[in-house]
Every structure is written in C-alpha cells, then in structure tokens.
Design a protein around this motif. Structure first.
Motif, PDB file in Angstrom:
ATOM      1  N   GLN A 117       0.889  -1.082   0.290  1.00 59.28           N
ATOM      2  CA  GLN A 117      -0.065   0.172   0.479  1.00 59.28           C
ATOM      3  C   GLN A 117       0.665   1.155  -0.505  1.00 59.28           C
ATOM      4  O   GLN A 117       0.763   2.027  -0.472  1.00 59.28           O
ATOM      5  N   ALA A 118       1.982   0.848   1.041  1.00 61.48           N
ATOM      6  CA  ALA A 118       2.682   2.785   0.642  1.00 61.48           C
ATOM      7  C   ALA A 118       4.112   2.504  -0.876  1.00 61.48           C
ATOM      8  O   ALA A 118       3.657   3.951  -1.180  1.00 61.48           O
ATOM      9  N   GLU A 119       3.984   2.084  -1.587  1.00 59.57           N
ATOM     10  CA  GLU A 119       4.118   1.781  -2.635  1.00 59.57           C
ATOM     11  C   GLU A 119       3.479   2.042  -3.499  1.00 59.57           C
ATOM     12  O   GLU A 119       4.045   2.256  -5.117  1.00 59.57           O
ATOM     13  N   SER A 120       2.063   1.966  -3.709  1.00 54.10           N
ATOM     14  CA  SER A 120       0.718   1.943  -4.670  1.00 54.10           C
ATOM     15  C   SER A 120       1.029   3.406  -4.839  1.00 54.10           C
ATOM     16  O   SER A 120       0.675   4.479  -3.975  1.00 54.10           O
ATOM     17  N   LYS A 121       0.985   3.946  -5.929  1.00 59.65           N
ATOM     18  CA  LYS A 121       1.006   5.043  -6.868  1.00 59.65           C
ATOM     19  C   LYS A 121      -0.713   5.797  -6.707  1.00 59.65           C
ATOM     20  O   LYS A 121      -1.226   6.818  -5.556  1.00 59.65           O
ATOM     21  N   SER A 122      -1.419   4.306  -6.953  1.00 59.89           N
ATOM     22  CA  SER A 122      -2.472   4.572  -7.140  1.00 59.89           C
ATOM     23  C   SER A 122      -3.358   4.599  -5.866  1.00 59.89           C
ATOM     24  O   SER A 122      -5.154   4.769  -6.014  1.00 59.89           O
ATOM     25  N   GLY A 123      -2.935   3.775  -4.764  1.00 54.09           N
ATOM     26  CA  GLY A 123      -4.133   3.774  -3.541  1.00 54.09           C
ATOM     27  C   GLY A 123      -4.838   2.173  -3.530  1.00 54.09           C
ATOM     28  O   GLY A 123      -5.412   1.702  -3.034  1.00 54.09           O
ATOM     29  N   LEU A 124      -4.452   1.488  -4.999  1.00 59.85           N
ATOM     30  CA  LEU A 124      -5.054   0.550  -5.159  1.00 59.85           C
ATOM     31  C   LEU A 124      -4.494  -0.652  -5.257  1.00 59.85           C
ATOM     32  O   LEU A 124      -3.666  -0.848  -5.858  1.00 59.85           O
ATOM     33  N   PRO A 125      -4.937  -1.752  -4.818  1.00 55.07           N
ATOM     34  CA  PRO A 125      -3.596  -3.247  -4.507  1.00 55.07           C
ATOM     35  C   PRO A 125      -3.613  -3.571  -6.310  1.00 55.07           C
ATOM     36  O   PRO A 125      -4.728  -2.975  -7.287  1.00 55.07           O
ATOM     37  N   MET A 126      -2.454  -4.166  -6.693  1.00 55.62           N
ATOM     38  CA  MET A 126      -2.762  -4.331  -8.397  1.00 55.62           C
ATOM     39  C   MET A 126      -3.037  -6.242  -8.292  1.00 55.62           C
ATOM     40  O   MET A 126      -4.121  -6.429  -8.779  1.00 55.62           O
ATOM     41  N   PHE A 127      -3.586  -7.070  -6.530  1.00 58.14           N
ATOM     42  CA  PHE A 127      -4.288  -8.043  -7.073  1.00 58.14           C
ATOM     43  C   PHE A 127      -5.092  -7.621  -6.415  1.00 58.14           C
ATOM     44  O   PHE A 127      -4.922  -7.792  -5.139  1.00 58.14           O
ATOM     45  N   GLY A 128      -7.039  -8.130  -6.265  1.00 57.81           N
ATOM     46  CA  GLY A 128      -7.930  -8.760  -6.307  1.00 57.81           C
ATOM     47  C   GLY A 128      -8.413  -7.058  -5.484  1.00 57.81           C
ATOM     48  O   GLY A 128      -8.056  -6.396  -5.555  1.00 57.81           O
ATOM     49  N   ASP A 129      -8.848  -7.766  -4.248  1.00 59.29           N
ATOM     50  CA  ASP A 129      -9.349  -6.262  -3.356  1.00 59.29           C
ATOM     51  C   ASP A 129      -8.585  -5.960  -1.836  1.00 59.29           C
ATOM     52  O   ASP A 129      -8.938  -5.102  -1.530  1.00 59.29           O
ATOM     53  N   ARG A 130      -7.032  -6.843  -1.974  1.00 57.90           N
ATOM     54  CA  ARG A 130      -6.444  -6.449  -0.733  1.00 57.90           C
ATOM     55  C   ARG A 130      -4.859  -6.124  -0.598  1.00 57.90           C
ATOM     56  O   ARG A 130      -4.982  -6.703  -1.496  1.00 57.90           O
ATOM     57  N   PHE A 131      -4.393  -5.372  -0.127  1.00 60.54           N
ATOM     58  CA  PHE A 131      -2.337  -5.405  -0.246  1.00 60.54           C
ATOM     59  C   PHE A 131      -2.102  -6.329   0.505  1.00 60.54           C
ATOM     60  O   PHE A 131      -2.821  -7.009   1.623  1.00 60.54           O
ATOM     61  N   PRO A 132      -1.139  -6.287  -0.294  1.00 62.24           N
ATOM     62  CA  PRO A 132      -0.364  -8.223   0.787  1.00 62.24           C
ATOM     63  C   PRO A 132      -0.194  -7.509   1.848  1.00 62.24           C
ATOM     64  O   PRO A 132       0.168  -6.011   2.309  1.00 62.24           O
ATOM     65  N   ALA A 133       0.014  -8.241   3.194  1.00 64.19           N
ATOM     66  CA  ALA A 133      -0.069  -8.067   4.276  1.00 64.19           C
ATOM     67  C   ALA A 133       1.812  -7.962   4.652  1.00 64.19           C
ATOM     68  O   ALA A 133       2.651  -8.702   3.730  1.00 64.19           O
TER      69      ALA A 133
END
Length: 133
Positions: A117-133
């Motif tokens: 989530q900290a690396e995502s400029k879009s604020g959205l996960p790349m896969f599914g509906d959650r960021f990795p733990a």
C-alpha cells in the motif's frame, strides 16, 4: 484451427495451473502441457521440463491464485499472483497461453513485484481487493 471453445480452454488452463503450481503433481501436469511446449518467458528454461524444473526448485510454499481470466480462440490470458516463492514480494503475472490439441502449447508472461500500500501511487492493490500483508 481450434476444436475447443474459449470456455473449455479457460477451464483447461485453470486446472493445469492448479495441478502444477499448487498441487505440484508433475505426473498429472504432463497431461496438460504439450511435450513440444514453447516457452517465451525470460525467467524459465525452454520446454515443459524447463517449467517443471523451475517449480521443483522453488519452496514448497509456492501458491498460485487466479484472478481475471480471458480467452479468445486458442489463447487464454490469466491475471494471477505467485507467492511463497522465496522472494521478498509476490509476483503479479499476466500469463498468455496458446492451446493446441487440448494442451498448453506456448506461453508468454509479464511479471511484476506486487506493490505494498505504501508503494502504490494509485492507492489500489495490484491483485484482488487487498494489499499484501
């Protein structure tokens, strides 16, 4: 010319990926991959044995999760996540597979480390509906 429908091809790829990547059943996986399998990935040695040997070499914790799957004619594209492979981040993959005579005959892929989530400029996960733990 294809003798199978796009829906049949999608089902074939889903079962093949689960058999090899999650179950690691190499004998059963042979029935899904052509013995003349063509590998275009820069990360995998040529042929079916190159792919199987890669999977044999990664930790047994390897897990494949399938997301979106699309098919047109003899081609199937799967958006998925490979985790537990021993690297710091899971891989998000777009795998393109060509089906011939009811088997996976050719493969291309696009791989990317999964962003937190900290690396995502879009604020959205790349896969599914959650960021990795």
């Amino acid at each position: 010319m294809s003798t199978t429908t796009p829906e049949q091809n999608k089902a074939l790829v889903i079962e093949a990926f689960d058999t090899l990547f999650n179950k690691r059943d190499y004998e059963a996986a042979e029935r899904f991959w052509s013995d003349k399998y063509i590998q275009h990935s820069a990360h995998i040695e040529p042929g079916r044995e190159g792919l199987f040997n890669l999977i044999r070499s990664v930790p047994s914790a390897l897990r494949y999760e399938r997301g979106l799957i699309l098919a047109e004619g003899d081609y199937v594209i799967v958006h998925g996540r490979f985790s537990g492979h021993g690297r710091p981040a899971a891989w998000i993959a777009a795998d393109v597979v060509r089906i011939e005579n009811g088997k996976l005959a050719e493969h291309w892929d696009v791989l990317q480390d999964e962003a937190t989530q900290a690396e995502s400029k879009s604020g959205l996960p790349m896969f599914g509906d959650r960021f990795p733990a």
